[in-house]
Motif scaffolding. Sequence first.
Motif, PDB file in Angstrom:
ATOM      1  N   GLY A  28       0.772  -1.233   0.000  1.00  0.00           N
ATOM      2  CA  GLY A  28       0.000   0.000   0.000  1.00  0.00           C
ATOM      3  C   GLY A  28       0.804   1.285   0.000  1.00  0.00           C
ATOM      4  O   GLY A  28       0.239   2.367   0.181  1.00  0.00           O
ATOM      5  N   VAL A  29       2.126   1.193  -0.192  1.00  0.00           N
ATOM      6  CA  VAL A  29       2.957   2.400  -0.234  1.00  0.00           C
ATOM      7  C   VAL A  29       2.779   3.058  -1.603  1.00  0.00           C
ATOM      8  O   VAL A  29       3.113   2.467  -2.626  1.00  0.00           O
ATOM      9  N   ARG A  30       2.296   4.282  -1.617  1.00  0.00           N
ATOM     10  CA  ARG A  30       1.946   4.937  -2.877  1.00  0.00           C
ATOM     11  C   ARG A  30       3.093   5.725  -3.492  1.00  0.00           C
ATOM     12  O   ARG A  30       3.098   5.958  -4.703  1.00  0.00           O
ATOM     13  N   SER A  31       4.030   6.184  -2.678  1.00  0.00           N
ATOM     14  CA  SER A  31       5.182   6.909  -3.207  1.00  0.00           C
ATOM     15  C   SER A  31       6.462   6.282  -2.672  1.00  0.00           C
ATOM     16  O   SER A  31       6.507   5.815  -1.536  1.00  0.00           O
ATOM     17  N   ARG A  32       7.468   6.267  -3.499  1.00  0.00           N
ATOM     18  CA  ARG A  32       8.727   5.616  -3.135  1.00  0.00           C
ATOM     19  C   ARG A  32       9.350   6.298  -1.917  1.00  0.00           C
ATOM     20  O   ARG A  32       9.533   7.503  -1.904  1.00  0.00           O
ATOM     21  N   PRO A  33       9.687   5.519  -0.881  1.00  0.00           N
ATOM     22  CA  PRO A  33      10.260   6.125   0.327  1.00  0.00           C
ATOM     23  C   PRO A  33      11.650   6.697   0.080  1.00  0.00           C
ATOM     24  O   PRO A  33      12.416   6.184  -0.745  1.00  0.00           O
ATOM     25  N   GLY A  34      11.978   7.740   0.821  1.00  0.00           N
ATOM     26  CA  GLY A  34      13.265   8.395   0.648  1.00  0.00           C
ATOM     27  C   GLY A  34      14.447   7.485   0.912  1.00  0.00           C
ATOM     28  O   GLY A  34      15.493   7.613   0.261  1.00  0.00           O
ATOM     29  N   TRP A  35      14.308   6.551   1.871  1.00  0.00           N
ATOM     30  CA  TRP A  35      15.446   5.679   2.184  1.00  0.00           C
ATOM     31  C   TRP A  35      15.817   4.789   1.007  1.00  0.00           C
ATOM     32  O   TRP A  35      16.992   4.441   0.824  1.00  0.00           O
ATOM     33  N   LEU A  36      14.823   4.441   0.182  1.00  0.00           N
ATOM     34  CA  LEU A  36      15.114   3.582  -0.963  1.00  0.00           C
ATOM     35  C   LEU A  36      15.869   4.357  -2.046  1.00  0.00           C
ATOM     36  O   LEU A  36      16.818   3.840  -2.653  1.00  0.00           O
ATOM     37  N   ASP A  37      15.470   5.605  -2.260  1.00  0.00           N
ATOM     38  CA  ASP A  37      16.227   6.453  -3.189  1.00  0.00           C
ATOM     39  C   ASP A  37      17.641   6.674  -2.666  1.00  0.00           C
ATOM     40  O   ASP A  37      18.615   6.634  -3.438  1.00  0.00           O
ATOM     41  N   ALA A  38      17.773   6.894  -1.367  1.00  0.00           N
ATOM     42  CA  ALA A  38      19.093   7.114  -0.766  1.00  0.00           C
ATOM     43  C   ALA A  38      19.972   5.882  -0.914  1.00  0.00           C
ATOM     44  O   ALA A  38      21.186   5.984  -1.151  1.00  0.00           O
ATOM     45  N   ALA A  39      19.381   4.707  -0.784  1.00  0.00           N
ATOM     46  CA  ALA A  39      20.141   3.467  -0.915  1.00  0.00           C
ATOM     47  C   ALA A  39      20.673   3.304  -2.333  1.00  0.00           C
ATOM     48  O   ALA A  39      21.841   2.947  -2.542  1.00  0.00           O
ATOM     49  N   GLU A  40      19.828   3.556  -3.321  1.00  0.00           N
ATOM     50  CA  GLU A  40      20.286   3.441  -4.707  1.00  0.00           C
ATOM     51  C   GLU A  40      21.405   4.437  -4.993  1.00  0.00           C
ATOM     52  O   GLU A  40      22.392   4.105  -5.657  1.00  0.00           O
ATOM     53  N   THR A  41      21.274   5.644  -4.471  1.00  0.00           N
ATOM     54  CA  THR A  41      22.318   6.647  -4.664  1.00  0.00           C
ATOM     55  C   THR A  41      23.618   6.221  -4.006  1.00  0.00           C
ATOM     56  O   THR A  41      24.708   6.368  -4.573  1.00  0.00           O
TER      57      THR A  41
END
Length: 242
Positions: free
Chosen positions: A107-120
């Motif tokens: 049910g998560v509608r927008s990608r969480p910031g921690w996931l973007d941070a991990a990819e970076t």
Amino acid sequence: MSTPRVVSLVPSLTEAVAVSAPGALVAATDWCTHPAGLEVARVGGTKNPAVDRITELAPDLVIANEEENRPGDLDALRAAGVDVLVTHVRTLPQAFAELDRVLAACGVRSRPGWLDAAETAWETPPAFEEPRTAVVPIWRRPWMVLGRDTFAGDVLARLGVHTLYADHADRYPRVPLDALRAARPDLVVLPDEPYRFTADDGPEAFPEVPCALVGGRHLTWYGPSLAEAPGVLGRELRKAVA
């Protein structure tokens, strides 16, 4: 849209769901230690979940992993009418893709910031300039090490550490200690899970080789810890060979 009721049978996915979809998680395994203070029902271990207890909770979804959980338990849940999402993670890109899939299903509608941070963080990991070879025990009595096609092996490779048994026929081969020593690795990487290697339990078996004691959560988990894993692991590996 109401929040789905989710049971997690994978510690790293438990953490990912708990921090990204508050209120969705209704149960987790006894081994799900993060986030700290998580207050949900406990349903046994990853290898022996209490299927009856899970079905009593009437979850909308159970999240699992093809390596951590047994097919028989997942089949029993499906037979009871429970929807089961099984993840497949052998590489870092697979981890990111599966996390997107799991969080969307929760049910998560927008990608969480921690996931973007991990990819970076993993775009330019602090890898050794000259690759090092390593053996990575995950158990002793008997000794077992990382072999082919493992998530932890892929993580280490991106940090410039190549496991000597990456081409072995088995994913987690049993290798006698004498053979591990004879392989002459540059480094021995000793995680604290599934076997809890410590400064007093593990390095003494490899007296002539630098040993890096690393956290299993950073080496083997695919969740919020991925954001800090390259920095933490990089420091631990360099400290061992300094």
